[in-house]
Scaffold this active site. Structure first.
Site, PDB file in Angstrom:
ATOM      1  N   ASP A  32      37.925  42.408  41.874  1.00  0.00           N
ATOM      2  CA  ASP A  32      38.309  41.123  41.302  1.00  0.00           C
ATOM      3  C   ASP A  32      37.489  39.982  41.893  1.00  0.00           C
ATOM      4  OD1 ASP A  32      40.335  39.504  39.750  1.00  0.00           O
ATOM      5  OD2 ASP A  32      40.734  38.718  41.757  1.00  0.00           O
ATOM      6  N   GLU A  60      34.029  42.412  38.421  1.00  0.00           N
ATOM      7  CA  GLU A  60      34.356  41.270  37.571  1.00  0.00           C
ATOM      8  C   GLU A  60      33.499  40.118  38.088  1.00  0.00           C
ATOM      9  OE1 GLU A  60      37.852  38.137  36.309  1.00  0.00           O
ATOM     10  OE2 GLU A  60      37.664  38.912  38.334  1.00  0.00           O
TER      11      GLU A  60
END
Length: 733
Positions: free
Chosen positions: A414, A467
C-alpha cells in the site's frame, strides 16, 4: 506457572542466614523497573559460604526455597524481596514456595534460567538480517532447560528497563524484570509455566524515567479491539495445500491468467468468522472465475473505520474474525479451491496509539527522530525509519512471515508513492532533500528492494504488487537492474483516465478519446494490474455503475462495456466486491455488498444477475484464451485495429497469444447501433465469430449482434456493433 497450589501452607524449615543487603542503587533500580540485569541480583549465585538466593515476589506473605522436597524459608528484605545464603557449595536444583494470604504456590524461579535466545539470533538482529525475526522476538512458548514456559523478548534499545506484565500479574510488571542482552537492544525473560492464551504487555521504563505499558510489536496474537493486550500464541495448524504450494510458481505471474476479486473480509458477509468465510467465499470466487482473492489488510488494527490500513500488530491477524490458525484455515480453503490469496500490506506508516509502536521505548524508535520525516501529513500517522537497520529488518521479516507462516501468495504493498518521495504531500520547508539534493527517499528505495529480493528468494511463487501512483521508473524492474523489484504494479493512470472517459455523456466522449488510448503509450513500461479497487467506490466517488451516465439501462450497459474493455486491455485486472453485480450504492465497511439486490424479491434482481453472469463469463473466456494474458508484458502481443475513431466512440484492438492466436476486442461507447462497421483483421483466418458480447440479453443487454461466422472481405470484417457494448471475436476453428 504454579507447580502446586494449595490453601494449606506447609511448614517451612529453619531460616538460613540472611543475605548481604542489596546495594541501594541496584535495589532502587530493580524495584523501579530500571535495571538492565535483574538476573545478576535475583536467582541463585555462588558466594563465600554458600549460595545466595534472592526472589522478588510482591504481595507475598512468605517465600521458601524447596530443595529435594524440603522447604527453607527466606527472610524478607522488604518491598517483596526475600533472600538468604544457603549452605550449598554449588547452586542446587530448586523451586520456590510462595505463600499469599489465601493460597500457596510452588513455582520455578525465572531467574535460574540461562538466556533462551542464542548468539546467532542476536548477531542477525544487530545486522538487520534476521529473515525469520518472529522466531527470535515476541512471546514464544517453548521448553527451556527441561521446563515448559514462554520466552519473552523485545527490542527496546533506549529503555532503562523492561518488565513483563500480564493477566497473571494483574498488569503490574514489578515481579518480572527482563535482562538486557547487550548491544542488540533486546531484552529477554523466560517465564516457566506461562502458556498459550496468556495476555501480556511490556512495561517499559524510558531513559527519562517514565513508565508505560506497550503491546508486543512481534505479537502473533492479540485481544479483540478495543482491548489491546498481546496474547501468547503458537500454531498447531496442519496444512492441506501441499500441491498448490508446490505448483503455484510453475508459470511466471506476468505470463499467467491473473484476475483478482478484492475483498474486505469483515464486511463481505458481515458476521462471518474466518472459518465460516472459508466455507462461503472460496466457492463464490471460484464460481465467478477469478484466479485470486485480494484481502484488504488482515494484520491487527484498532479502528474498524481504517479498514486495516492503520496497523498496530504487524505479526497478528485481526482477532475480530478468529484466531491465527482460523485464518490459516481460510487461506488453506482458498488454495484447495484453486485460488491464490493476496494480502494488502502496509509498511508506509503506522498509527500513534500510545500502547503500540509509537515512541515505543520512550524515544522515536520505529519512526524517524527527525520531526520533518516522522509524521505522515495525510493520515496523522508516523512513517517508518527505513534507514534504521532493525526497523528495516522488522518489515522485511514481516513480509516473509505472512508468506511463510500463512502461505500468502502475494503482497500488495500500500501507498508506495508516499514512501518513495521525501516531499510527498509536503510543502516547501516541510521536507529535507537526500544527500544528493533530490526528493527521493533513498532509504525507502533500499528497503523496498531488500524486501522484494528477500521475498522472491525465500518464497517461490509469491508475487509482490505495488500501489504506486507516479511515473517512478523501474517499479517492476529487477533489483539487480536498479529497479524496485516488484512483480506487478497497479496502473493508476489507466484507472483514472478510463474512469474519466466513461463518466462522460457519450456525446462528449469524442473529446476525451485519448484518455482511452493513452494507456498504450506506456503499457509496457511496467508489469501492470488494472485496478477498480475499493478506493474508487467509496467516500463520494460512487459505485462503478453509478458513475455511468444515462438512465438505468444505459448505466448498466456502460458498466458492462467498460468491464469488457478492461478485461481485454493488456494487464491483469482487479475488481472490488459488489461491482461484479453492479450494486448502485457506495461500499460501506459496516454493511458490505448489497447481496439483497440479487434476491428474487428485488424488482431489478435480473439486471444485477445479468452483470454478475457477464463477469463470470468474462473470467471464463479470459482464462481459456491465452491471447488475453500470455503476452501482457510483450508489445508484440497487442495491435491497434482502430484507435482514432473518436467521432464514433469506437475502439478496436487485437491481442495475440504466444502461438499467434488472436482475439479482436471492439468497444462501442456510443448508444447507437453501428451497422456494417468495417475493421481490419490479419490474414490467415477465414472466419471470425463472437466469443463474448456484453449486449447479450443474458446480461441485460438489447441482444444486438453479428450473426454467424463473419468472413473477411479484402482483409476487413463487416460487423454490427451493439450500443454501449464490447464484443470479443476469435477465429473459427
Amino acid at each position: 506457572m504454579a507447580l502446586k497450589d494449595t490453601t494449606r501452607p506447609e511448614a517451612a524449615g529453619p531460616r538460613p542466614p540472611a543475605a548481604v543487603a542489596l546495594d541501594p542503587a541496584d535495589r532502587g533500580r530493580l524495584l523501579a523497573g530500571a535495571h538492565h540485569d535483574p538476573h545478576a541480583l535475583l536467582g541463585a549465585h555462588p558466594v563465600p559460604g554458600g549460595t545466595l538466593l534472592r526472589a522478588l515476589r510482591p504481595n507475598a506473605r512468605a517465600v521458601s526455597v524447596v530443595i529435594d522436597g524440603t522447604p527453607t524459608e527466606l527472610p524478607s528484605e522488604g518491598d517483596g524481596l526475600f533472600a538468604a545464603v544457603l549452605p550449598c557449595a554449588q547452586v542446587p536444583s530448586y523451586t520456590l514456595l510462595v505463600a499469599y494470604d489465601d493460597t500457596e504456590q510452588e513455582v520455578h524461579d525465572p531467574y535460574r534460567f540461562l538466556p533462551a535466545l542464542g548468539e546467532l539470533d542476536l548477531h542477525l538482529i544487530r545486522e538487520g538480517r534476521h529473515e525469520q525475526l518472529w522466531r527470535a522476538l515476541g512471546a514464544e512458548p517453548m521448553v527451556h532447560q527441561g521446563v515448559a514456559g514462554t520466552r519473552f523478548t523485545v527490542w527496546a534499545p533506549n529503555a532503562q528497563g523492561v518488565r513483563v506484565a500480564g493477566d497473571f500479574t494483574y498488569w503490574d510488571g514489578t515481579q518480572y524484570p527482563m535482562r538486557s542482552l547487550g548491544a542488540s537492544g533486546v531484552w529477554e525473560l523466560f517465564l516457566p509455566g506461562i502458556g498459550e492464551g496468556t495476555r501480556y504487555k511490556f512495561e517499559i521504563t524510558s531513559r527519562y524515567g517514565h513508565r508505560f505499558l506497550k503491546a508486543d510489536p512481534m505479537a502473533r496474537g492479540t485481544e479483540v479491539p478495543p482491548d489491546t493486550a498481546s496474547v501468547v500464541t503458537s500454531s498447531r495448524y496442519e496444512w492441506g495445500d501441499a500441491e498448490w504450494m508446490a505448483h503455484r510458481g510453475d508459470l511466471p505471474v506476468h505470463q499467467a491468467p491473473f484476475s483478482v476479486y478484492e475483498v474486505h473480509l469483515p464486511s463481505w458477509r458481515p458476521g462471518l468468522n474466518y472459518r465460516q468465510l472459508a466455507q462461503e467465499l472460496p466457492p463464490y470466487v471460484k464460481e465467478m472465475g477469478f484466479t485470486h482473492v485480494e484481502l484488504m489488510p488482515v494484520a491487527g488494527y484498532p479502528f474498524s473505520g481504517s479498514w486495516g490500513y492503520q496497523v498496530t500488530s504487524y505479526y497478528a491477524p485481526t482477532p475480530r474474525l478468529g484466531s491465527p490458525d482460523d485464518f490459516r484455515y481460510f487461506v488453506d480453503a482458498c488454495h484447495r479451491a484453486g485460488l491464490g490469496v493476496i494480502m494488502d500490506w502496509v509498511p508506509a506508516h503506522f498509527p500513534k496509539d500510545d500502547w503500540a509502536l509509537a515512541r515505543f521505548d520512550g524515544d522515536p524508535l520505529y519512526e524517524p527522530g527527525n520531526a520533518l520525516r516522522a509524521e505522515h501529513p495525510d493520515w496523522g500517522t508516523y512513517e517508518f525509519d527505513y534507514g534504521r537497520t532493525e526497523v528495516r529488518n522488522f518489515l522485511v521479516a514481516n513480509a516473509v512471515y505472512w508468506c511463510e507462516e500463512f502461505h500468502i501468495d502475494g503482497l500488495r504493498v500500500d501507498a508506495v508513492a508516499s514512501m518513495l518521495y521525501l516531499d510527498y504531500s509536503r510543502d516547501s520547508g516541510q521536507w529535507e532533500p537526500n544527500v544528493f539534493g533530490g526528493r527521493e527517499d533513498l532509504d525507502a528505495v533500499a528497503f523496498l528492494q531488500e524486501m522484494n529480493a528477500t521475498v522472491y528468494r525465500r518464497c517461490p511463487g509469491v508475487v509482490t504488487i505495488a500501489e504506486e501512483s507516479t511515473a517512478w521508473d523501474g517499479v517492476t524492474r529487477p533489483t539487480d537492474g536498479g529497479g524496485l523489484g516488484f512483480g506487478l504494479k497497479w496502473n493508476m493512470g489507466w484507472m483514472h483516465d478510463s474512469l474519466e472517459y466513461i463518466q462522460k455523456e457519450p456525446v462528449h466522449r469524442k473529446y476525451h478519446h485519448n484518455e482511452m488510448t493513452f494507456s498504450m503509450v506506456y503499457a509496457y513500461s511496467e508489469n501492470y494490474v488494472l485496478p477498480i479497487s475499493h478506493d474508487e467506490v467509496v467516500y463520494g466517488k460512487q459505485a462503478l455503475v453509478s458513475k455511468m451516465p444515462g438512465d438505468w439501462w444505459q448505466r448498466r450497459a456502460n458498466h458492462r462495456a467498460y468491464l469488457g474493455f478492461m478485461w481485454a486491455h493488456p494487464g491483469k485486472q482487479l475488481l472490488f466486491m459488489g461491482q461484479e453485480f453492479a450494486q448502485g450504492a457506495e461500499w460501506s465497511h459496516t454493511h458490505g455488498p448489497e447481496w439483497w439486490l440479487l434476491s428474487d424479491d428485488h424488482h431489478s434482481a435480473g439486471d444485477h444477475r445479468g452483470v454478475q453472469a457477464l463477469v463470470r463469463d468474462l473470467n471464463t473466456v479470459y482464462r481459456a484464451t491465452p491471447a488475453l494474458w500470455q503476452r501482457d508484458t510483450d508489445p508484440g502481443g497487442f495491435r491497434w485495429v482502430l484507435c482514432d475513431a473518436a467521432d464514433d466512440n469506437v475502439l478496436a484492438f487485437l491481442r495475440f497469444a504466444a502461438d499467434g492466436g488472436p482475439l479482436l476486442a471492439v468497444s462501442n461507447f456510443s448508444p447507437v447501433v453501428r451497422h456494417d462497421y468495417r475493421l481490419w483483421v490479419p490474414d490467415g483466418f477465414p472466419a471470425w465469430r463472437e466469443e463474448l458480447n456484453t449486449d447479450d440479453t443474458r446480461y441485460g443487454g438489447s441482444g444486438v449482434r453479428t450473426e454467424g461466422p463473419v468472413k473477411p472481405e479484402e482483409g476487413f470484417l463487416r460487423l454490427t456493433l451493439p450500443p454501449l457494448a464490447t464484443v470479443w471475436l476469435t477465429p473459427e476453428d
